[in-house]
Write an enzyme that holds these catalytic residues in place. Structure first.
Site, mmCIF file in Angstrom:
data_model
loop_
_atom_site.group_PDB
_atom_site.id
_atom_site.type_symbol
_atom_site.label_atom_id
_atom_site.label_comp_id
_atom_site.label_asym_id
_atom_site.label_seq_id
_atom_site.Cartn_x
_atom_site.Cartn_y
_atom_site.Cartn_z
ATOM 1 N N THR A 34 -6.473 22.781 30.728
ATOM 2 C CA THR A 34 -5.712 22.199 29.356
ATOM 3 C C THR A 34 -6.087 21.287 29.169
ATOM 4 O O THR A 34 -6.943 20.103 29.895
ATOM 5 C CB THR A 34 -4.386 22.114 30.057
ATOM 6 O OG1 THR A 34 -3.603 21.489 29.085
ATOM 7 C CG2 THR A 34 -3.942 20.731 30.982
ATOM 8 N N CYS A 40 2.258 13.139 27.863
ATOM 9 C CA CYS A 40 2.272 15.300 28.661
ATOM 10 C C CYS A 40 1.567 14.850 29.966
ATOM 11 O O CYS A 40 0.880 14.046 30.298
ATOM 12 C CB CYS A 40 1.532 16.246 27.972
ATOM 13 S SG CYS A 40 2.410 16.765 26.345
ATOM 14 N N HIS A 57 1.526 22.204 31.638
ATOM 15 C CA HIS A 57 1.199 20.941 30.710
ATOM 16 C C HIS A 57 2.779 21.075 29.916
ATOM 17 O O HIS A 57 3.044 21.977 28.808
ATOM 18 C CB HIS A 57 0.260 21.483 29.212
ATOM 19 C CG HIS A 57 0.380 20.935 29.093
ATOM 20 N ND1 HIS A 57 -1.325 20.444 28.488
ATOM 21 C CD2 HIS A 57 0.349 20.038 28.243
ATOM 22 C CE1 HIS A 57 -1.789 19.247 27.688
ATOM 23 N NE2 HIS A 57 -0.507 19.229 27.219
#
Length: 172
Positions: A34, A40, A57
């Site tokens: 990711t 995030c 994520h």
């Protein structure tokens, strides 16, 4: 023949997890990745015996701001994405008692000008959930003001985290 790819390299797969999404695998040929974890938080979980792992994520701490969105994309939120991650890991034969967890992200990438403090709130929601559920954290790189990219090799639990100025490796 020099320079020829190995058989395993021919079949290796990279699975990219987008923002507000999640993936799990127990295939030794898979690397989960990711990118651009800013505010995030990336939750990386791995069972070293089953060779099963996953990456979540997540974007936001709490789904109550948009229940409709949470029903369509539960991985977007900490309170709906984390239970989904752990349920999905059971589906690929991970044992929750053996899980090793690494956390990355939760930055304030707007140079401190984030009045909503999304990164800090995401970190708090994840840490509280894991504490309440009894999942120990093997490692973390949270906060700060830089983006992070993480990769999990399902074959061995190796986590590579890339920051703008360096790369770091962790074993789960």
């Amino acid at each position: 023949m020099a320079g020829a790819p190995t058989v395993s390299a021919l079949f290796a797969q990279r699975v990219v997890i987008g923002v507000g999404d999640m993936a799990v695998s127990n295939n030794d040929m898979v690397t989960l990745s990711t990118y651009a974890l800013g505010s995030c938080v990336g939750v990386i979980a791995y069972d070293p015996v089953a060779h099963a792992g996953g990456i979540l994520h997540l974007m936001l701490p709490d789904s109550t701001i948009s229940p409709d969105k949470a029903s369509k994309q539960p991985a977007m939120f900490a309170n709906t994405g984390l239970p989904l991650l752990f349920k999905s890991l059971i589906g690929v034969r991970a044992d929750m008692s053996r899980l090793r967890i690494f956390l990355a992200g939760g930055a304030s990438v707007l140079n401190g000008a984030d009045p909503f403090k999304i990164g800090a709130r995401n970190c708090g929601a994840v840490l509280q959930y894991l504490k309440t559920a009894g999942y120990p954290i093997a490692g973390q790189d949270l906060g700060g003001n830089v983006n992070r990219t993480v990769h999990l090799k399902v074959s061995n639990g190796e986590v590579t985290m890339k920051l703008p100025d360096r790369s770091e490796q962790f074993s789960l």
